[in-house]
Scaffold this motif. Sequence first.
Motif, short mmCIF file in Angstrom:
data_model
loop_
_atom_site.label_atom_id
_atom_site.label_comp_id
_atom_site.label_asym_id
_atom_site.label_seq_id
_atom_site.Cartn_x
_atom_site.Cartn_y
_atom_site.Cartn_z
N CYS A 1 102.92 33.75 -31.22
CA CYS A 1 102.29 33.27 -32.46
C CYS A 1 101.49 34.41 -33.10
N VAL A 2 101.61 34.53 -34.41
CA VAL A 2 101.00 35.65 -35.14
C VAL A 2 100.22 35.11 -36.32
N THR A 3 98.99 35.57 -36.47
CA THR A 3 98.10 35.11 -37.53
C THR A 3 97.61 36.27 -38.37
N TRP A 4 97.71 36.13 -39.70
CA TRP A 4 96.90 36.97 -40.59
C TRP A 4 95.52 36.34 -40.59
N ARG A 5 94.53 37.11 -40.16
CA ARG A 5 93.17 36.58 -40.04
C ARG A 5 92.47 36.61 -41.40
N THR A 6 92.28 35.45 -41.99
CA THR A 6 91.57 35.39 -43.26
C THR A 6 90.14 35.87 -43.11
N PRO B 1 104.56 32.22 -37.39
CA PRO B 1 103.37 32.53 -38.17
C PRO B 1 102.43 31.33 -38.13
N VAL B 2 101.20 31.52 -37.70
CA VAL B 2 100.29 30.38 -37.54
C VAL B 2 98.94 30.70 -38.17
#
Length: 375
Positions: free
Chosen positions: A89-94, A66-67
Amino acid sequence: MTSLRYCSRCVLPSTRPGLSFDDHGNCNCATGKVKASIDWTARESAFRDLVAATSAKGASYDCVIPVSGGKDSTWQTIMCLEYGLKPLCVTWRTPARSPLGQANLDTLIGLGVDHIDFSINPVVERRFMLKTLERLGSPAIPMHLALFAIPLAVARRFGIPLVVWGENSAFEYGGDDALHGPRMTRNWLLKHGVTNGTTAEDWVDDDLTARDLEPYRWPTDVELEEGAVQAVFLGHFFEWDPVRSFEVAKGRGFRALEGKPKTGYYRFADVDDEFIITIHHWLKWYKFGFTRLWDNLSLEIRNGRLSREEAISIIADRGEERPDPEIDRFCSYTGITRDRFFQMIEKFRNPRIWNKDQAGRWTIGDFLITDWNWS
């Protein structure tokens, strides 16, 4: 009204969740002594064994990381690559990603990884964020639900056997001793996932359906076991220190803010988001009588880089630091006025520690700093 008790070694008050004091008046500063007694060579060897066992599974990717593009997730990615793991790599995009946050995320991807940038329906996200602020006094509950849920769901659905997180906050900042180990579980998430003990299911109502909230849903431990997914904290295997992880990340291109920090003490922390995390940390002032700055300074004391007296002087110099620009951005994003924002958060002012004086000012009794400006 209850008087605050402060750690005799750092500056944290007794109101901080998860904090406990020993017979000498010290809080979880004792973590430093515990770290000094850990056999980190053995822990590193255990990580090598985990890498070998994970790689032997022959999955398309060895792990999910999680990045955000922050210094810790950059450190996690560097370490996993150095030990031979192939990460996704996986991102929750704010919805409030900053230009510097995007630049640092690009730098992280440039280390040589595949990456998913996951955006949630902005109508749902905006509605959810306002709801959590109004009901529980935090705009960051959706953020924390998502940033834990999405990487776990991706690992499960893509058959990736390992998820590698950063530090274990239960160990670093105080919490249930049973949760100090290497594994992240649903019980850990409920206690340390920064969601006020709620899950996505708790927020289903007439405005938000279960389908709307699917990106925020944490897999159960059974679902993870059935998918053969193990979630671990890298900070269990390698000694975590925010300054050290920054130095590692900086060596591979990570950039800190220029000038003063966005929130707290570190110019390299919380740089990827324009308003959510800043407001989240500032609201500790209403709820607990301290701010992000106090947390950061206490880490510096624990790591021997500041004295308690120096930390108190810094707090006195900074003052409350109400984040007005970030509040304005939040109000614009959610479509509310500043008056409504302050009406909403006022009900979360802790009556056990706050008292209104004869001049109509809110004050805290027996405050750490005697000449504090309570304007």
